[in-house]
Scaffold this active site. Structure first.
Site, PDB file in Angstrom:
ATOM      1  N   GLY A 112      22.844  -7.852  23.003  1.00  0.00           N
ATOM      2  CA  GLY A 112      23.887  -7.597  22.005  1.00  0.00           C
ATOM      3  C   GLY A 112      24.444  -8.902  21.477  1.00  0.00           C
ATOM      4  O   GLY A 112      23.905  -9.978  21.753  1.00  0.00           O
ATOM      5  N   GLU A 500       3.841   4.447   4.098  1.00  0.00           N
ATOM      6  CA  GLU A 500       3.659   4.216   5.522  1.00  0.00           C
ATOM      7  C   GLU A 500       2.324   3.504   5.790  1.00  0.00           C
ATOM      8  O   GLU A 500       2.237   2.607   6.624  1.00  0.00           O
ATOM      9  CB  GLU A 500       3.761   5.558   6.274  1.00  0.00           C
ATOM     10  CG  GLU A 500       3.327   5.541   7.724  1.00  0.00           C
ATOM     11  CD  GLU A 500       4.132   4.616   8.639  1.00  0.00           C
ATOM     12  OE1 GLU A 500       5.194   4.111   8.218  1.00  0.00           O
ATOM     13  OE2 GLU A 500       3.661   4.374   9.761  1.00  0.00           O
ATOM     14  N   LYS A 504       1.914  -0.069   7.613  1.00  0.00           N
ATOM     15  CA  LYS A 504       1.125  -0.216   8.841  1.00  0.00           C
ATOM     16  C   LYS A 504       0.153  -1.372   8.691  1.00  0.00           C
ATOM     17  O   LYS A 504       0.009  -2.200   9.574  1.00  0.00           O
ATOM     18  CB  LYS A 504       0.385   1.098   9.103  1.00  0.00           C
ATOM     19  CG  LYS A 504       0.091   1.400  10.519  1.00  0.00           C
ATOM     20  CD  LYS A 504       1.149   2.186  11.240  1.00  0.00           C
ATOM     21  CE  LYS A 504       2.493   1.524  11.217  1.00  0.00           C
ATOM     22  NZ  LYS A 504       3.561   2.340  11.730  1.00  0.00           N
ATOM     23  N   HIS A 523       2.423   1.157 -15.420  1.00  0.00           N
ATOM     24  CA  HIS A 523       3.632   0.473 -15.892  1.00  0.00           C
ATOM     25  C   HIS A 523       3.759  -0.933 -15.307  1.00  0.00           C
ATOM     26  O   HIS A 523       4.855  -1.472 -15.212  1.00  0.00           O
ATOM     27  CB  HIS A 523       4.866   1.312 -15.560  1.00  0.00           C
ATOM     28  CG  HIS A 523       4.829   2.663 -16.200  1.00  0.00           C
ATOM     29  ND1 HIS A 523       4.857   2.840 -17.564  1.00  0.00           N
ATOM     30  CD2 HIS A 523       4.718   3.907 -15.676  1.00  0.00           C
ATOM     31  CE1 HIS A 523       4.789   4.124 -17.853  1.00  0.00           C
ATOM     32  NE2 HIS A 523       4.696   4.798 -16.716  1.00  0.00           N
TER      33      HIS A 523
END
Ligand code: G6P
Length: 626
Positions: A112, A500, A504, A523
């Protein structure tokens, strides 16, 4: 990111700590260290390298000391260890944990970030303390020692609590004290800590993967709790404004993972193993959740009755990386099956843009680890604004799961490779269940519900059929692995799949991959099409097949090599340079299948390029800091 282990008991602590650190390596780290108490003194070993380097250093030290004394020394039975992902200060040996006070009495490992570290460090320096490292954690060690200097009769737990009262930020930490050599004190606030209960021995870790080899009985600490752990007993307390309150008797949870789940078995790396575990992972996600009689899903964990489900006017998925793309798949499923507006947003954007929180929206926090800081903060922001949020997490007892209180467990089983595969698949499968449930309390007919129930049941066998093509996909990936850039093109149902797939490929092979909606090609990106720019085009079996075929033609006309991944059996092989086929499924569920060859493609491309597949450079499995 950072990992913690601790041990107190009767065995030699060193191998237990090293084994625990080894199990935490998958989270991502840049340095490692451990501290044991040996003959009343702290013995610290650190490295700016891997856990293996730490192991080698310890072996060298042990060899040198037995050569010197000629006698075997009693083994230490208490200690703490850490894998660090640098935040405060560069990743070198000095900044590696554990950190100690000046007298080497106290050692601390910490996950942390202490937000007021600068202030605390300045205060310590002003009082004459020399700080050896650049870390926030070192301040804690000096502060705990100072508490003892102020009050000799304080227990270690008192000293830790008094210190933590001055600290702002997130932590999961473990402390050892040479003057209290029979105990560990641990504390949690925002960063997971789990206690493992053994037979006259106790374990601590930030993640159960470090414990399952020794015990399956665990206790997850809550935020704001501290615990004192001895070999044969422990107690937990909640820190309150005025003091502490006992947290009462805690009932241990039995971890449902086996030590074997973390072993590679016949596989050379975890990513491949986890890809091949997908049929079983899907079966687990579906077990007991399909309600044949009413052609719907049963998701007890979300704790919403039919009326409450009907009152939901919008669904929003929040997640990071693959969890965000899975959320996109989920949003499409919810819109299609339940006809409720749905979308997905990266949790990192959501938390910072002061979102308008609508009380009739169901928010779904998506996370494999359940620890990703951006997603966790998004959940906190939502709760603060009175939003209705459920978790979709894979790790039981994780921060996001606890913060949400209710949710859907993904049941993917432990995922070790940094690149998510089976967890992403199970996210999408679970969102299909959620969409089915939301649909069936609305207008989705029972015939359509049945169609989806059957479609879900067929998925494991269909995924197995795709995995049987592993070798063929490997040949294709080898052919394209040398490309510098690739496009992944999808439209509507194929769009999150393309995103995805591109993610990957880039994360594990480092080949630059970009995803584009098929309609957007003209475009701008079409300008980049050339014989050096392969495109992978996703073509589901839906009403958009013809449109997708014309996208392929546009790319081919400009000399771009094309790989098609399709479930549309009628598509001729001549359409592209290579056609990868998956079984046809119910159209809404097809993204789940179309994604599987993309996992294998990325995997084999990375293998061909000799990448460290399970631990890609610069990435961590769970991103617990900003
Ligand atoms: C990291 C990992 C990604 C993962 C993302 C979200 O960036 O490298 O693979 O998708 O975190 O992780 P979560 O545990 O929240 O799903």
């Amino acid at each position: 990111m950072c990992g913690i282990v601790g041990y107190v008991g009767k065995r030699d602590a060193m191998p237990v700590l090293i084994e625990g650190l080894h199990r935490l390596e998958y989270r991502g780290y840049d340095s490692a260290g451990l501290a044991v108490i040996s003959r009343g003194r702290l013995q610290i070993t650190k490295t700016a390298g891997r856990v293996q380097d730490l192991r080698d250093k310890l072996a060298a030290k042990a060899g040198a000391s037995s050569a010197k004394t000629g006698a075997s020394v009693a083994k230490p039975t208490i200690g703490i260890g850490h894998t660090r992902w640098a935040t405060h200060g560069e990743p070198n040996e000095i900044n590696a944990h554990p950190h100690t006070d000046t007298a080497n009495r106290i050692a601390v490992v910490h996950n942390g970030i202490i937000e007021n570290a600068e202030f605390l460090r300045d205060q310590l320096q002003a009082s004459g303390v020399h700080l050896a490292s650049d870390t926030d954690t070192e301040a804690l060690a000096h502060m705990i020692a100072a508490e003892f200097a102020a009050d000799e009769s304080a227990t270690l737990e008192d000293a830790v609590i008094r210190t933590l009262r001055k600290v702002e930020g997130a932590y999961g930490l473990v402390v050892v004290d040479t003057k209290n050599p029979d105990q560990l004190v641990v504390a949690r606030n925002g960063s997971p800590i789990v206690l493992g209960l053994g037979n006259s021995e106790m374990f601590v870790a930030s993640d159960v993967s470090a414990l399952v080899r020794y015990t399956k009985q665990v206790i997850y600490l809550e935020d704001g709790e501290v615990a004192t752990i001895k070999a044969t007993d422990y107690h937990t307390a909640t820190v309150t404004a005025g003091g502490t309150e006992s947290s009462g008797i805690k009932v241990p949870t039995t971890v449902d993972a086996d030590a074997d789940d973390y072993e590679l078995g016949q596989f050379s790396d975890y990513m491949r193993k986890e890809i091949h575990e997908q049929p079983d992972a899907i079966r687990r996600a579906l077990r007991g959740r399909l309600e044949e009689r009413f052609a719907t899903a049963r998701l007890g964990g979300i704790n919403l009755d039919a009326r409450e489900l009907r009152n939901i006017r919008c669904v929003k998925f929040l997640g990071c990386g693959s969890a965000y793309y899975a959320g996109q798949m989920g949003a499409a499923l919810v819109e299609e099956l339940a006809r409720i507006p749905a979308d997905a947003e990266p949790a990192s954007e959501f938390r910072y843009r002061s979102p308008v929180v609508d009380p009739d929206t169901l928010y779904v926090a998506v996370s494999q680890s359940g620890e990703t800081i951006d997603t966790l903060m998004g959940v906190q922001e939502l709760k603060r604004k009175g939003g209705q949020v459920i978790g979709a997490v894979n790790v039981v007892g994780s921060a996001i799961g606890r913060e949400c209180g209710h949710g859907i467990f993904l049941h993917a089983g432990p995922e070790v490779a940094v690149a998510s595969t089976k967890a992403l698949t199970n996210m999408a499968v679970n969102f299909a269940l959620l969409a089915l449930l939301l649909g069936r309390v609305r207008d989705l007919s029972s015939a359509n519900g049945e169609r989806i129930v059957n479609g879900l049941r067929n998925l494991p066998a269909q995924v197995s059929a795709i995995l049987a093509e592993d070798e063929g996909i490997s040949t294709i990936a080898n052919r394209y692995a040398d490309a510098d850039h690739m496009f992944f093109i999808g439209r509507v149902r194929g769009w999150p799949v393309a995103r995805e797939g591109a993610q990957k490929l880039k994360e594990i092979s480092y080949v630059h991959a970009e995803a584009y909606q098929a309609g957007e090609l003209k475009h701008g990106p079409l300008a980049l099409i050339s014989p050096e720019m392969p495109s992978l085009v996703i073509i589901p079996s839906d009403e958009l097949v013809a449109k997708n075929m014309s996208t392929v033609e546009q790319i081919k006309a400009r000399g771009g090599p094309v790989i098609v991944v399709t479930s549309f059996a009628e598509l001729p092989d001549t359409i592209a340079d290579v056609v990868i086929r998956v079984p046809r499924a119910e159209p809404e569920l097809e993204p789940i299948l179309l994604n599987i060859p993309l996992q294998l493609f990325a995997y084999h491309a990375a293998a061909k390029l000799g990448r460290d597949i399970d631990k890609p450079r610069n990435l961590a499995k769970s991103v617990t800091v900003e």
